[in-house]
Motif scaffolding. Structure first.
Motif, mmCIF file in Angstrom:
data_model
loop_
_atom_site.group_PDB
_atom_site.id
_atom_site.type_symbol
_atom_site.label_atom_id
_atom_site.label_comp_id
_atom_site.label_asym_id
_atom_site.label_seq_id
_atom_site.Cartn_x
_atom_site.Cartn_y
_atom_site.Cartn_z
ATOM 1 N N LYS A 190 5.856 22.724 -29.475
ATOM 2 C CA LYS A 190 4.811 22.328 -28.538
ATOM 3 C C LYS A 190 5.949 21.426 -27.659
ATOM 4 O O LYS A 190 5.780 21.709 -26.370
ATOM 5 N N ALA B 246 9.084 21.896 -26.785
ATOM 6 C CA ALA B 246 10.086 22.882 -26.268
ATOM 7 C C ALA B 246 9.745 23.075 -25.030
ATOM 8 O O ALA B 246 10.658 22.998 -24.160
ATOM 9 N N HIS B 247 8.494 23.231 -24.731
ATOM 10 C CA HIS B 247 8.024 23.499 -23.326
ATOM 11 C C HIS B 247 8.353 22.355 -22.440
ATOM 12 O O HIS B 247 8.861 22.428 -21.165
ATOM 13 N N ARG C 15 12.345 21.954 -21.835
ATOM 14 C CA ARG C 15 12.789 22.831 -20.993
ATOM 15 C C ARG C 15 12.339 22.567 -19.712
ATOM 16 O O ARG C 15 12.888 22.720 -18.466
#
Lengths: 218, 191
Positions: free
Chosen positions: B77, B79-80, B83
């Protein structure tokens, strides 16, 4: 032929006498409370288990809400400590939900348990009795897939809302299911990375990329 | 560099001057996710004192940062979000995976944790340790500085900003020991 991985159950501890638990407190000896419950609800109160000096009572799922209301209003169990789900991985009554309750005034601790069958995953929600149960029940829903009837806001707690599985069930693979949880794109406008081990499979994120345009330019 | 030369000038390259300036004024974006972030704070604090290397100005806005320190385990979750923060940092930028979890997933070998942030970020330096000592973080910073001085050139700025091909992988299956069934998305339905 390499041996396939086996599924190991944790061996059950043999029951031990009450005095063998040096940490057992008087507050967990609540046979009188269970007797009172039995007087009020009769058949709905099931088996009573004493383990390590702690009383646990199984109750009927259908009358859980009534029992909860009675426990709070009549017997003084105002403090909802914890609730959680257990996947027993048995053919019948596969799931179990436990409720840890405390009567602060009389210093008593009670553990309620409800068994849930795989064919009927509905459990009455106790949020209307104890507000604190809200997030605990959401967590059990997220991890086990038990549906709490009457919960005001039954959404996933930890996993993304579009996740399709219930990860704490025993059949769920430890490393997850490839493609169920996408990673972010490798470039701002690229597609989502569906491979959870992109780096191990040779993908190397590029160092730079086309900068995203500002809103005015678009 | 000899400043006392009577001629009053010296010759060098643009890269040498710019890289010297850039490497000694890195602005880290502290992406603290778990316990590694505590060591990262020690690294920035007075005892280990990253100010000696010119990186004491932690920027909590990605738009002012050029080094991202990913400290701690990263869930799918999160990671988005990471990024997205990374995408907002201006080029040129560098990334450090701090600790075992950020580098490989570490002890969190499970469904919810990304098994290494290099699956979605271009990582320049990995730090081992659980958590790494602040000295190790300093060493990673020095490695980044080394990398800037030796590998980065202002000519790269021409390349930066151009669209680049998206790397792809074909293999969507888990890496499994030989003889085991491959886990596919419909594994639960077949049981």
């Amino acid at each position: 032929m390499p041996e396939t991985l086996k599924f190991h159950f944790t061996p059950a501890d043999p029951p031990r006498p009450d005095e063998a638990n040096p940490h057992a407190k008087e507050s967990t000896q609540v046979a009188d409370v269970i007797d009172q419950l039995r007087d009020a609800f009769g058949e709905a109160i099931g088996e009573q288990v004493v383990y390590a000096g702690e009383h646990t009572v199984f109750v009927d799922k259908a009358r859980l809400l009534e029992i909860a209301q009675h426990l709070k209003a009549e017997l003084g169990f105002v403090y909802f400590v914890d609730c959680g789900g257990v996947d027993r991985f048995t053919d019948e009554d596969r799931f179990e939900v436990f409720y840890n309750l405390v009567n602060v005034a009389d210093r008593k601790r009670l553990r309620l348990k409800v068994r849930v069958d795989e064919d009927d995953l509905h459990v009455p929600s106790v949020v209307s009795v104890w507000k604190a149960a809200d997030w605990n029940e959401r967590e059990v829903y997220d991890m086990m897939g038990l549906i709490f009837d009457g919960h005001p806001d039954l959404r996933r707690m930890y996993m993304p809302e579009d996740f399709d599985y219930f990860p704490q069930r025993k059949e769920f693979p430890l490393l997850g299911i490839p493609g169920s949880l996408p990673l972010p794109p490798q470039t701002p406008r690229g597609p989502l990375t569906m491979d959870p081990y992109a780096a191990a499979h040779g993908s190397k994120p590029v160092k730079s990329y086309e900068e995203p345009k500002s809103e005015e330019e678009e | 560099m000899a400043f006392d030369m009577k001629e009053g000038y010296l010759t060098t390259t643009v890269d040498a001057v710019l890289n010297w300036a850039r490497s000694n004024s890195l602005m880290p974006m502290p992406m603290g996710l778990a316990c590694c972030a505590i060591e990262m704070m020690a690294f920035a604090g007075p005892k280990y004192d990253v100010a000696r290397f010119g990186s004491e100005a932690m920027r909590f806005s990605p738009r002012q940062a050029d080094l991202m320190l990913v400290a701690g385990w990263c869930s799918f979750k999160m990671a988005h979000t990471i990024r997205r923060v990374w995408d907002q940092m201006p080029d040129p930028k560098w990334c450090v995976a701090m600790g075992a979890c950020a580098s490989t997933g570490g002890m969190h070998r499970c469904y919810g944790v990304v098994q290494g942030i290099d699956n979605f970020l271009p990582v320049d330096v990995y730090i081992s340790g659980c958590p790494p000592r602040p000295e190790a973080v300093l060493h990673a910073l020095m490695d980044i500085q080394e990398k800037i001085r030796n590998e980065y050139s202002v000519v790269d700025d021409y390349e930066f900003g151009q669209e680049q091909p998206v790397p792809t992988t074909q293999n969507n299956a888990l890496l499994l020991p030989e003889g085991e069934t491959i886990i596919t998305p419909n594994v639960l339905e077949n049981q």
